[in-house]
Design a protein around this motif. Sequence first.
Motif, mmCIF file in Angstrom:
data_model
loop_
_atom_site.group_PDB
_atom_site.id
_atom_site.type_symbol
_atom_site.label_atom_id
_atom_site.label_comp_id
_atom_site.label_asym_id
_atom_site.label_seq_id
_atom_site.Cartn_x
_atom_site.Cartn_y
_atom_site.Cartn_z
ATOM 1 N N VAL A 1 0.845 -1.194 0.000
ATOM 2 C CA VAL A 1 0.000 0.000 0.000
ATOM 3 C C VAL A 1 0.882 1.246 0.000
ATOM 4 C CG1 VAL A 1 -1.792 1.286 1.232
ATOM 5 C CG2 VAL A 1 -1.834 -1.225 1.207
ATOM 6 N N GLU A 2 0.762 2.039 -1.046
ATOM 7 C CA GLU A 2 1.536 3.273 -1.165
ATOM 8 C C GLU A 2 0.756 4.443 -0.561
ATOM 9 O OE1 GLU A 2 4.534 3.172 -2.202
ATOM 10 O OE2 GLU A 2 4.534 1.137 -3.064
ATOM 11 N N LYS A 3 1.467 5.469 -0.133
ATOM 12 C CA LYS A 3 0.783 6.629 0.428
ATOM 13 C C LYS A 3 0.016 7.359 -0.676
ATOM 14 C CE LYS A 3 4.669 9.944 0.225
ATOM 15 N NZ LYS A 3 5.552 10.804 1.056
ATOM 16 N N GLU A 4 -1.106 7.966 -0.267
ATOM 17 C CA GLU A 4 -2.008 8.588 -1.229
ATOM 18 C C GLU A 4 -2.493 9.931 -0.694
ATOM 19 O OE1 GLU A 4 -6.489 7.690 -3.050
ATOM 20 O OE2 GLU A 4 -5.297 6.067 -2.167
ATOM 21 N N VAL A 5 -2.318 10.967 -1.467
ATOM 22 C CA VAL A 5 -2.772 12.301 -1.042
ATOM 23 C C VAL A 5 -4.293 12.318 -0.999
ATOM 24 C CG1 VAL A 5 -2.865 14.753 -1.624
ATOM 25 C CG2 VAL A 5 -0.741 13.475 -1.954
ATOM 26 N N MET A 6 -4.835 12.734 0.159
ATOM 27 C CA MET A 6 -6.282 12.814 0.310
ATOM 28 C C MET A 6 -6.764 14.268 0.338
ATOM 29 S SD MET A 6 -8.690 11.203 3.335
ATOM 30 C CE MET A 6 -8.026 12.328 4.581
ATOM 31 N N LEU A 7 -6.027 15.131 1.015
ATOM 32 C CA LEU A 7 -6.380 16.543 1.118
ATOM 33 C C LEU A 7 -5.153 17.393 0.822
ATOM 34 C CD1 LEU A 7 -8.346 16.359 4.505
ATOM 35 C CD2 LEU A 7 -9.368 16.578 2.240
ATOM 36 N N GLN A 8 -5.377 18.527 0.166
ATOM 37 C CA GLN A 8 -4.264 19.425 -0.139
ATOM 38 C C GLN A 8 -4.741 20.867 -0.028
ATOM 39 O OE1 GLN A 8 -2.109 18.168 -3.552
ATOM 40 N NE2 GLN A 8 -0.284 19.313 -2.990
ATOM 41 N N SER A 9 -3.972 21.677 0.664
ATOM 42 C CA SER A 9 -4.346 23.066 0.923
ATOM 43 C C SER A 9 -3.473 24.016 0.116
ATOM 44 C CB SER A 9 -4.200 23.369 2.418
ATOM 45 O OG SER A 9 -4.340 24.740 2.668
ATOM 46 N N ASN A 10 -4.029 25.197 -0.198
ATOM 47 C CA ASN A 10 -3.275 26.230 -0.905
ATOM 48 C C ASN A 10 -2.691 27.274 0.042
ATOM 49 O OD1 ASN A 10 -3.785 25.196 -3.524
ATOM 50 N ND2 ASN A 10 -5.838 26.112 -3.496
ATOM 51 N N VAL A 11 -2.811 27.015 1.348
ATOM 52 C CA VAL A 11 -2.274 27.948 2.342
ATOM 53 C C VAL A 11 -0.762 28.074 2.155
ATOM 54 C CG1 VAL A 11 -1.889 28.321 4.809
ATOM 55 C CG2 VAL A 11 -4.114 27.529 3.992
ATOM 56 N N ASP A 12 -0.262 29.286 2.270
ATOM 57 C CA ASP A 12 1.169 29.566 2.057
ATOM 58 C C ASP A 12 2.047 28.838 3.080
ATOM 59 O OD1 ASP A 12 3.015 31.518 0.441
ATOM 60 O OD2 ASP A 12 3.695 31.635 2.529
ATOM 61 N N LYS A 13 3.230 28.422 2.645
ATOM 62 C CA LYS A 13 4.155 27.689 3.514
ATOM 63 C C LYS A 13 4.541 28.487 4.750
ATOM 64 C CE LYS A 13 4.600 24.121 0.704
ATOM 65 N NZ LYS A 13 4.093 22.772 1.048
ATOM 66 N N SER A 14 4.617 29.794 4.609
ATOM 67 C CA SER A 14 5.008 30.636 5.748
ATOM 68 C C SER A 14 3.961 30.576 6.863
ATOM 69 C CB SER A 14 5.202 32.086 5.292
ATOM 70 O OG SER A 14 3.984 32.627 4.778
ATOM 71 N N VAL A 15 2.696 30.408 6.482
ATOM 72 C CA VAL A 15 1.628 30.297 7.486
ATOM 73 C C VAL A 15 1.817 29.024 8.294
ATOM 74 C CG1 VAL A 15 -0.850 29.950 7.813
ATOM 75 C CG2 VAL A 15 -0.021 31.662 6.180
ATOM 76 N N TRP A 16 2.109 27.922 7.609
ATOM 77 C CA TRP A 16 2.299 26.660 8.314
ATOM 78 C C TRP A 16 3.469 26.743 9.280
ATOM 79 C CZ3 TRP A 16 -1.890 24.201 8.070
ATOM 80 C CH2 TRP A 16 -2.634 24.110 6.897
ATOM 81 N N LYS A 17 4.504 27.410 8.864
ATOM 82 C CA LYS A 17 5.671 27.553 9.738
ATOM 83 C C LYS A 17 5.314 28.310 11.013
ATOM 84 C CE LYS A 17 10.048 26.862 10.514
ATOM 85 N NZ LYS A 17 10.560 25.476 10.707
ATOM 86 N N GLU A 18 4.534 29.377 10.877
ATOM 87 C CA GLU A 18 4.156 30.167 12.049
ATOM 88 C C GLU A 18 3.231 29.364 12.966
ATOM 89 O OE1 GLU A 18 2.598 34.674 13.210
ATOM 90 O OE2 GLU A 18 2.901 34.105 11.109
ATOM 91 N N VAL A 19 2.319 28.578 12.380
ATOM 92 C CA VAL A 19 1.428 27.743 13.194
ATOM 93 C C VAL A 19 2.239 26.671 13.927
ATOM 94 C CG1 VAL A 19 -0.476 26.086 13.136
ATOM 95 C CG2 VAL A 19 -0.586 28.162 11.749
ATOM 96 N N GLN A 20 3.193 26.070 13.242
ATOM 97 C CA GLN A 20 4.038 25.056 13.875
ATOM 98 C C GLN A 20 4.783 25.635 15.075
ATOM 99 O OE1 GLN A 20 6.507 23.822 10.596
ATOM 100 N NE2 GLN A 20 4.830 22.765 9.538
ATOM 101 N N ASN A 21 5.343 26.821 14.902
ATOM 102 C CA ASN A 21 6.085 27.461 15.997
ATOM 103 C C ASN A 21 5.166 27.816 17.164
ATOM 104 O OD1 ASN A 21 8.597 27.350 14.706
ATOM 105 N ND2 ASN A 21 8.272 29.288 13.640
ATOM 106 N N ALA A 22 3.935 28.228 16.840
ATOM 107 C CA ALA A 22 2.974 28.559 17.903
ATOM 108 C C ALA A 22 2.574 27.307 18.673
ATOM 109 C CB ALA A 22 1.743 29.233 17.297
ATOM 110 N N LEU A 23 2.448 26.183 17.987
ATOM 111 C CA LEU A 23 2.113 24.936 18.654
ATOM 112 C C LEU A 23 3.265 24.441 19.532
ATOM 113 C CD1 LEU A 23 0.304 23.136 15.687
ATOM 114 C CD2 LEU A 23 -0.770 23.893 17.817
ATOM 115 N N ARG A 24 4.470 24.686 19.103
ATOM 116 C CA ARG A 24 5.629 24.351 19.938
ATOM 117 C C ARG A 24 5.660 25.238 21.179
ATOM 118 N NH1 ARG A 24 8.834 21.259 22.712
ATOM 119 N NH2 ARG A 24 10.953 22.091 22.991
ATOM 120 N N TYR A 25 5.363 26.517 21.018
ATOM 121 C CA TYR A 25 5.339 27.465 22.134
ATOM 122 C C TYR A 25 4.250 27.087 23.140
ATOM 123 C CZ TYR A 25 5.363 32.004 24.528
ATOM 124 O OH TYR A 25 5.434 33.011 25.481
ATOM 125 N N THR A 26 3.154 26.510 22.657
ATOM 126 C CA THR A 26 2.075 26.061 23.535
ATOM 127 C C THR A 26 2.568 25.008 24.522
ATOM 128 O OG1 THR A 26 0.402 26.510 21.846
ATOM 129 C CG2 THR A 26 -0.215 24.957 23.573
#
Length: 628
Positions: A498-523
């Motif tokens: 069984v190979e991995k299969e993309v189910m959902l894909q977002s157009n949100v900018d990469k910089s947004v994800w980075k900021e959310v990741q850092n905020a979750l780490r800060y939490t």
Amino acid sequence: MILDLESTRTSLSSAEKNGKMLVLAGIIVAVFTLYLLKLFSMQVVEGEKYRKQSQNMSSRIRTLPAQRGEIYDRNVDYPLVVNIDSFAVDVIPANIPTERYDTVISRLALFLGMKKSDIDKKIRPVRNSFTLLEIKANIPFETISDIAENSYDLPGVSWRSKPNRYYVETGSISHVLGYIGNITKDEINLMYNKGYKENSIIGKSGIEKQYDSLLQGVEGSESWTVDAKGRILSAKPVIVPPQSGKSLVLTIDSRIQKLAEEALGQRVGASVVLKPASGEILAMVSYPYFDANIFNSDESSSKYQEIAKQKNQPFLNRVVDAEYPPASTFKTIMSTAMLSEKVFPSSKTIECSGRIVYGGRVFNCHKKYPGHGWLDLKNGLAQSCDVYYWNIGRDFLGVDSIASYAKEFGFGQSLQIDLPSQKEGFVPTAQWKERRYHEKWVDGDTMNMSIGQGYTLVTPLHVADMMAMVCNSGVVYKPHLLKEVRAHGADSEVIQTVEKEVMLQSNVDKSVWKEVQNALRYTITDGSAEYPMHNKYIQIAGKTGTAEVNGYGKDHWHSWMVAYAPFDAPVEQQVIVVTLVEAVNEWEWWAPYCTNIILQGIFSGQTYEEAITTLGFRYLMKTNVRRE
């Protein structure tokens, strides 16, 4: 004159004879033609029907069941489901002498541990039949030995091998594996064209049901020549050997499954471990659970009913089949939407005084007066401040935007995991409320939705995929439990991977994800989860949640924790853990502690006992603290 008369009489007599001959010939031709037509009809038109009848009259066929495929964990060194030797006892009713019937059945009942009356109920309706009739299955070898030693006194009684399904682990893995049982009339109506028969054993839930066609194998047969009364004439049977079912290798890691099971403990709830880079499920725990081996007994029906009636629903897989308000884990989506839509600067602050008075109603933050003070996005998420997100949702995003982002993360839809049953969750909209309740959507609804309360519903797997979207910076791979299909056995050929299969894909900018990741780490390092999620071994990022629910009494909430680690590692090395503890339990805010224990055990290779000792949680097991 006399000669002419004689000549005339002779001519008439000859004509009569010729006429009779013609009539006779016509009759013969007609009869012969009818015979030819009938012969043509029997051989050509109805030939197949008579051939089948002839075959049924001349042979007796017994099905040889195929051995069901085994199931292994991801390392293929640990069998989860195997087949063990077992036997079934059969009877040919007509071969039991009438004068010895009661004696034979009484002795057989004694050997099988059954009531004579129960065997009678099976045999009496077919007393004169020469067809094999199964009396009892799942019989140990010792019993068969006793019957064999007394076979002279048991005419008409025989036995055969009938492998039994055995579930090596009987804990939380039961929801993943499922169980098997006899096919029902409704099921045979649906699956007859797929080769299933009235006596088929099929998967009823879990992997056993999802991949039943792979596990089934192909039945064989054993046939004898018999006379018109069904008595066996052939010395040896004609045997077509059965083909064993395929073996399945799951994505489940047995060590992590056991770790998560022990970390959750006997708390009604669920925990799931997911690899975000592939969608593989490493562990899936739901409590309470059941022992799938009970379905191998003659009392399976009564035991099923007994379990089904239990208050906390042991048959319910809470990871995929139970829906809950996402609570403050939803603030991860709110933060992403706010940053992506650029409706409010992440560095700008909002004051939390502990409450908001709006529309004649008081909305209290979980930290009441004096509240959290002035907060930007990072601290608003870290402190899980309701006031911050009430303002963002009501004044800057709105219900349509929030609903759109929630669906982009996979909420309100099937996650397509390879299990036969799963809930889609629910994302409300203004239009839905008007249709459902004939009421307008109000700002108070938006405020509730902004903190994961109100009408929004999710499963723990939805929350895991929400975090997978963050880890993968905008991609969610289809979650799955099947890793490989093998020919038969752990060491056999790999037929399918069984190979991995993309189910959902977002157009949100990469910089947004980075900021959310850092905020979750800060939490985790400076927020509400700082103490229960403190870990010296690995860096963790994540979000807590406490869902208010009705019907559980005072001081009862659903406790959520979603986290991933290592934060500083590539996504290929990361795992996501989601834990949900239902409000039915005594309150102890256990979800974050459980999640930390699982992550500690995964990356340090420690057992549950070793992990709680390392983390210093042993004396905190019964601490009752409500935090957000």
